[in-house]
Design an enzyme around this catalytic site. Structure first.
Site, mmCIF file in Angstrom:
data_model
loop_
_atom_site.group_PDB
_atom_site.id
_atom_site.type_symbol
_atom_site.label_atom_id
_atom_site.label_comp_id
_atom_site.label_asym_id
_atom_site.label_seq_id
_atom_site.Cartn_x
_atom_site.Cartn_y
_atom_site.Cartn_z
ATOM 1 N N SER A 73 0.803 -1.216 0.000
ATOM 2 C CA SER A 73 0.000 0.000 0.000
ATOM 3 C C SER A 73 0.841 1.274 0.000
ATOM 4 O O SER A 73 0.437 2.288 -0.582
ATOM 5 C CB SER A 73 -0.967 0.005 1.188
ATOM 6 O OG SER A 73 -0.284 -0.236 2.392
ATOM 7 N N HIS A 126 1.092 4.739 4.372
ATOM 8 C CA HIS A 126 0.287 5.343 3.310
ATOM 9 C C HIS A 126 0.686 6.796 3.071
ATOM 10 O O HIS A 126 0.929 7.209 1.934
ATOM 11 C CB HIS A 126 -1.202 5.280 3.685
ATOM 12 C CG HIS A 126 -1.736 3.893 3.761
ATOM 13 N ND1 HIS A 126 -3.027 3.616 4.167
ATOM 14 C CD2 HIS A 126 -1.160 2.690 3.502
ATOM 15 C CE1 HIS A 126 -3.224 2.307 4.140
ATOM 16 N NE2 HIS A 126 -2.103 1.727 3.746
#
Length: 307
Positions: A120, A171
């Protein structure tokens, strides 16, 4: 944007992630991989990175905690990766993906103590590449496309804040890293060796190394760092250095039974039975079902009973 170019790096990265997950499943036989399995395959774990296993910042971006985690990330990769591969070209795409993933791992290394895996951070880096493209060439985006992109970013960041066990720092830092490295490379057709680009590339390298250094300095203050470094010295039979690490770790947290256990073993090797007994007894006091320490206490008791 030309659409007749072949896309294959996105598919190759997807295949690598899937293959690794299959190998992990063949060993773990579980839909939720254990922490031990994740660490064995190269998960991000701060103490191990701090003692020198830097490769975990790279390998962790190809690991996933379970099948759902893998499917979600690979779906996102194939949505965003194909366009970035076309827009930036294959070489720039793979650099963006890997460097953004490293930024994500470093952000997690600095701000999160948990074991972390997943693509991610690198995928958020692709979103960072979209943001750079918009700022450098806003005509390439319709207003609706930009709104959708920002909505995707917002929803994912909020989701990461609200849901446990999601490494939002990976992230955020992956997104920032993706933007920075995209700025330093430019999309297809931009000159990589212009003065502005070279300065941006130097900034990217400096940020990577300073982030790594900062993470190491922060994590060397933890007792876990001393535990793993001491265990590494034990493996190398450097017992004096191992003892120093375990004593330092005890000064940070006296309630960790393995410090007392290891120091008991080292004391036995030095021939100091009384000190070893104290360490093993303390380990058992902290963890009453600690079988190994009890066995050593039993052996010490037999030695003391000999005429």
């Amino acid at each position: 944007m030309t659409t007749n170019r072949k896309i294959y790096l996105t598919y190759i990265i997807t295949a690598i992630n899937v293959l690794i997950c299959i190998i992990m499943f063949s060993i773990d036989k579980s839909f939720n991989f254990s922490v031990e399995t994740l660490l064995k395959f190269g998960a991000k774990y701060n103490p191990l990175i701090a003692i020198g296993e830097y490769y975990r910042l790279f390998t962790s971006m190809f690991l996933h905690s379970d099948i759902t985690h893998l499917l979600f990330n690979m779906y996102a990769l194939n949505i965003f990766g194909k366009n970035i591969e076309l827009i930036y070209g294959k070489v720039k795409f793979i650099i963006i993906y890997i460097v953004a993933g490293l930024f994500g791992g470093l952000g997690s290394f600095i701000f999160s103590n948990s074991v972390s895996v997943g693509a991610s951070g690198a995928i958020f880096g692709l979103l960072g590449a979209y943001l750079y493209l918009y700022l450098s060439n806003p005509d390439a985006f319709s207003s609706n496309y930009l709104k959708n992109l920002l909505a995707i970013l917002g929803v994912n960041l909020i989701f990461g804040i609200l849901v446990r066990n999601i490494d939002n720092w990976a992230h955020i830092c992956g997104l920032i890293g993706g933007f920075i490295v995209s700025w330093s490379l430019g999309h297809r057709g931009e000159n990589v060796f212009s003065s502005k680009k070279v300065l941006a590339q130097l900034l990217t390298i400096i940020l990577l190394f300073t982030s790594l250094f900062a993470g190491i300095q922060l994590n060397q203050k933890s007792w876990e760092y001393n535990l793993y470094k001491g265990e590494k010295y034990l493996d190398q039979e450097k017992f004096d250095k191992a003892e120093e690490e375990f004593i330092t770790g005890l000064s940070k947290n006296n309630d960790i039974y393995v410090f007392h256990y290891y120091l008991g073993r080292i004391s036995l090797m030095k021939g100091d039975i009384d000190e070893a007994e104290d360490y093993f007894q303390t380990a058992v006091d902290i963890k009453p079902n600690f079988i190994e320490a009890k066995e050593f206490l039993s052996e010490i008791n037999k030695i003391k009973q000999r005429p």
